[in-house]
Design a protein around this motif. Sequence first.
Motif, mmCIF file in Angstrom:
data_model
loop_
_atom_site.group_PDB
_atom_site.id
_atom_site.type_symbol
_atom_site.label_atom_id
_atom_site.label_comp_id
_atom_site.label_asym_id
_atom_site.label_seq_id
_atom_site.Cartn_x
_atom_site.Cartn_y
_atom_site.Cartn_z
ATOM 1 N N HIS A 78 -4.342 10.964 -5.286
ATOM 2 C CA HIS A 78 -3.787 11.798 -4.244
ATOM 3 C C HIS A 78 -4.844 12.669 -3.741
ATOM 4 C CE1 HIS A 78 -0.687 13.239 -1.598
ATOM 5 N NE2 HIS A 78 -1.212 14.612 -1.790
ATOM 6 N N LEU A 117 1.130 16.728 -2.821
ATOM 7 C CA LEU A 117 1.714 15.548 -3.773
ATOM 8 C C LEU A 117 3.166 16.161 -4.017
ATOM 9 C CD1 LEU A 117 1.399 13.345 -5.604
ATOM 10 C CD2 LEU A 117 0.688 14.947 -7.169
ATOM 11 N N ASP A 154 0.864 14.624 -12.061
ATOM 12 C CA ASP A 154 -0.180 14.489 -10.933
ATOM 13 C C ASP A 154 -0.331 12.880 -10.862
ATOM 14 O OD1 ASP A 154 -0.356 16.721 -9.960
ATOM 15 O OD2 ASP A 154 -2.597 17.254 -10.527
#
Length: 205
Positions: A78, A117, A154
């Motif tokens: 991302h 995100l 993440d």
Amino acid sequence: MSVYFHEEDLPADALGPGPLAVDTETMGLITRRDRLCLLQISDGSGDEHLVRFAPDSDYAAPNLKAVLADPERVKLYHFARFDLAAIEYYLGVTAAPVFCTKIASKLVRTYTDRHGLKNLVNELLGAEISKQQQSSDWGAPDISDAQRDYAASDVRFLHRMKDILVERLKREGRLEMAQACFDFLPTRARLDIAGWEDKDIFSHE
């Protein structure tokens, strides 16, 4: 689901086959100044691996470099532009081929300007993640449990989001355009490292 913590390299047998979700944590946003402190990686099976590098690290990491540089394994990011630059500058490998969920989001979620995100995970998967540790000290001698949880999150959702975004790219007829953008990202990262991070070399100026 487990989070595994490693110093300086990834164990040789840590990852299964297929695409890899990848993210990095650095001391700041300027690649040449702000060292790579942590790299997160997951094969999408439910486990996340965190590899920490010391302030005096030589970034040898042969096992990690081998999987990052493997041309047969797609790497999911991302905001790939930043991570690719950090990986190339400090680890010396091009971590491609690439799929970037942020670019895919911008190409298909044109009804919003929220492409972070946290927003993407919430809309596509109905999950919540905390960004509280995003600006914490990743170079500290000890990484807190909160930092580990944040780092793992993440990469935790990228595989599932990629599948959804690919379907949307196909639906909107933009998959080929997205792939061209992904293919250019390693070069974009090298331009950033070389000093053109704030210049659009394609503009008329």
